[in-house]
Design a protein around this motif. Sequence first.
Motif, mmCIF file in Angstrom:
data_model
loop_
_atom_site.group_PDB
_atom_site.id
_atom_site.type_symbol
_atom_site.label_atom_id
_atom_site.label_comp_id
_atom_site.label_asym_id
_atom_site.label_seq_id
_atom_site.Cartn_x
_atom_site.Cartn_y
_atom_site.Cartn_z
ATOM 1 N N MET A 1 9.149 5.048 3.897
ATOM 2 C CA MET A 1 8.304 6.234 3.833
ATOM 3 C C MET A 1 6.810 5.892 3.874
ATOM 4 O O MET A 1 5.983 6.728 4.227
ATOM 5 N N PHE A 2 6.458 4.647 3.530
ATOM 6 C CA PHE A 2 5.054 4.245 3.562
ATOM 7 C C PHE A 2 4.759 3.287 4.721
ATOM 8 O O PHE A 2 3.759 2.572 4.709
ATOM 9 N N ALA A 3 5.634 3.278 5.732
ATOM 10 C CA ALA A 3 5.498 2.311 6.825
ATOM 11 C C ALA A 3 4.213 2.504 7.617
ATOM 12 O O ALA A 3 3.709 1.553 8.232
ATOM 13 N N ARG A 4 3.643 3.706 7.635
ATOM 14 C CA ARG A 4 2.431 3.969 8.406
ATOM 15 C C ARG A 4 1.156 3.677 7.613
ATOM 16 O O ARG A 4 0.062 3.839 8.138
ATOM 17 N N PHE A 5 1.304 3.288 6.370
ATOM 18 C CA PHE A 5 0.148 2.957 5.556
ATOM 19 C C PHE A 5 -0.308 1.533 5.868
ATOM 20 O O PHE A 5 0.455 0.725 6.399
ATOM 21 N N PRO A 6 -1.564 1.191 5.539
ATOM 22 C CA PRO A 6 -2.032 -0.186 5.748
ATOM 23 C C PRO A 6 -1.158 -1.178 4.995
ATOM 24 O O PRO A 6 -0.557 -0.842 3.961
ATOM 25 N N ASP A 7 -1.091 -2.396 5.517
ATOM 26 C CA ASP A 7 -0.246 -3.420 4.897
ATOM 27 C C ASP A 7 -0.634 -3.656 3.442
ATOM 28 O O ASP A 7 0.225 -3.864 2.580
ATOM 29 N N SER A 8 -1.935 -3.630 3.136
ATOM 30 C CA SER A 8 -2.386 -3.868 1.759
ATOM 31 C C SER A 8 -1.877 -2.777 0.830
ATOM 32 O O SER A 8 -1.531 -3.033 -0.323
ATOM 33 N N ALA A 9 -1.817 -1.521 1.337
ATOM 34 C CA ALA A 9 -1.323 -0.420 0.504
ATOM 35 C C ALA A 9 0.184 -0.524 0.302
ATOM 36 O O ALA A 9 0.706 -0.157 -0.763
ATOM 37 N N GLN A 10 0.897 -1.026 1.304
ATOM 38 C CA GLN A 10 2.354 -1.146 1.186
ATOM 39 C C GLN A 10 2.767 -2.136 0.115
ATOM 40 O O GLN A 10 3.876 -2.047 -0.419
ATOM 41 N N ILE A 11 1.880 -3.081 -0.209
ATOM 42 C CA ILE A 11 2.183 -4.032 -1.286
ATOM 43 C C ILE A 11 2.484 -3.278 -2.579
ATOM 44 O O ILE A 11 3.393 -3.624 -3.338
ATOM 45 N N ILE A 12 1.708 -2.214 -2.802
ATOM 46 C CA ILE A 12 1.848 -1.447 -4.044
ATOM 47 C C ILE A 12 2.834 -0.288 -3.868
ATOM 48 O O ILE A 12 3.748 -0.100 -4.663
ATOM 49 N N LEU A 13 2.661 0.468 -2.786
ATOM 50 C CA LEU A 13 3.446 1.685 -2.609
ATOM 51 C C LEU A 13 4.907 1.404 -2.286
ATOM 52 O O LEU A 13 5.774 2.237 -2.543
ATOM 53 N N GLY A 14 5.188 0.231 -1.719
ATOM 54 C CA GLY A 14 6.557 -0.075 -1.330
ATOM 55 C C GLY A 14 7.461 -0.453 -2.480
ATOM 56 O O GLY A 14 8.684 -0.535 -2.317
#
Length: 460
Positions: free
Chosen positions: A406-419
């Motif tokens: 669901m967070f695949a379109r977010f920046p890679d740095s944000a996916q560290i937390i949101l994933g």
Amino acid sequence: MPEPRSPVEPRIPPSAVDSHLPAPRLLAFGLQHVLIMYTGCVSVPLVFGAAVGLDADTTAMLICADLLISGLITLVQSLGLGKAVGVRLPVVCGGSFAALSPMILIAGQYGMPAVYGSMLVGGLIGIPLAWAFARLLRFFPALVTGSVLTVVGLSLIGVAGGLIVGQDPTSDSFGAPANLGLAAVVMLVAIALLCLGRNLWRQLGVLIALLVGTVISLPLGLYDLGSLARTAWFGVPEPFHFGAPQFPLTAVVAMSIVMIVVFAESTASMLALGEITGKPVNRANLARGLTGDSLSGIVGAVFNSFVDTVYTNNVGAVATTRVHSRYVTAVSGGILIVLGLMPKLGALVSGLPQPVVGGVGLIMFSVVAVVGIDTLRKVDLSDSINMTIAAASVGVGLLPTLVPGMFARFPDSAQIILGSGITLTAIVAFALNLLLNHTRLGANARRAFSTAASPEPTPL
């Protein structure tokens, strides 16, 4: 009539954490912990090696390094290192999945030397951060830790299910009746021993179930020992195998963020162990435990390993077996070190059939969720603010598990937390608890609610 005791409340005194058990029991319980965490531990280097295109021999070296560092940090966390490092609880540590995505991205952009250079700096930065993070302990009440633990347990159930039915729906073995039946037998053995067994039989219920499942799997051809013959007996990971470390600023920032994420995961697990064992974790203990996570980043960078965190499935094992001695997990650390130095033994353990591991994992992960629910029972959930905080935290935290990508379109740095659902739960619960239970906003809301709920006196 007194209330019945909850099955997850500690039934033995806090001194049990420091108790010494006979050597045979220490070895058996320690081995049980290793078997429980082994699959998750070796999965980290396996996934990383495949993602960055490493050959089989290099990936095998990463596995040995991961086991070696996991054993070392487990030993340090269980026994302590002076007054500076180690939570001194029955802790088992292993490679954190939270670090995988950033490490893969760093490897692709900067190369392997940058991966371990940034990990080294992240570990060094993490030492002062650990003590600063521990000062926030009072903002992690049962409302926060209970929500996090509930999500940890529920999100890991899917991992256990994947081990039982398989990971590839297109495979012929996916959902095979033999795998489902094997997992069911393992679960039944574990449940029978945990519920009906006495003393040692109950405490070793998980290990016995694993052994029974392994024996049954032999004639079914599910115990893969193909790699055993070509694996060396002895080997030591080469320091900085990929060359001198490099320190790109972006990579260093990413790995420093990873340390904070790992701190959030380990904090929830350590506080849970405090609840389970009856030995509460204070600020100093938490800081020493988080410093152990930082140490794993430093030593792991030197020996080509990974950042370690406290494994929640082993927290579930402590709650399930009620064996609270930290010397048991110290033995687990010693076993992991031996496995890291003797790859052939590691291959023997890694061949355990996944349905067997998944069967016992399903029980233990569910126990973690029940511990979280039991922790939330200590909170006044009749208070609408507390109820809303718990509901929002659990709901948001389960989204990454129930809606993958669901967070695949977010920046890679944000996916560290949101994933990470665990991290999301910790952030949401911490922020809402801070806002609504430690500021005037929450107090004013409660006052307004109380005034609205009180009926006005009827005029005469």
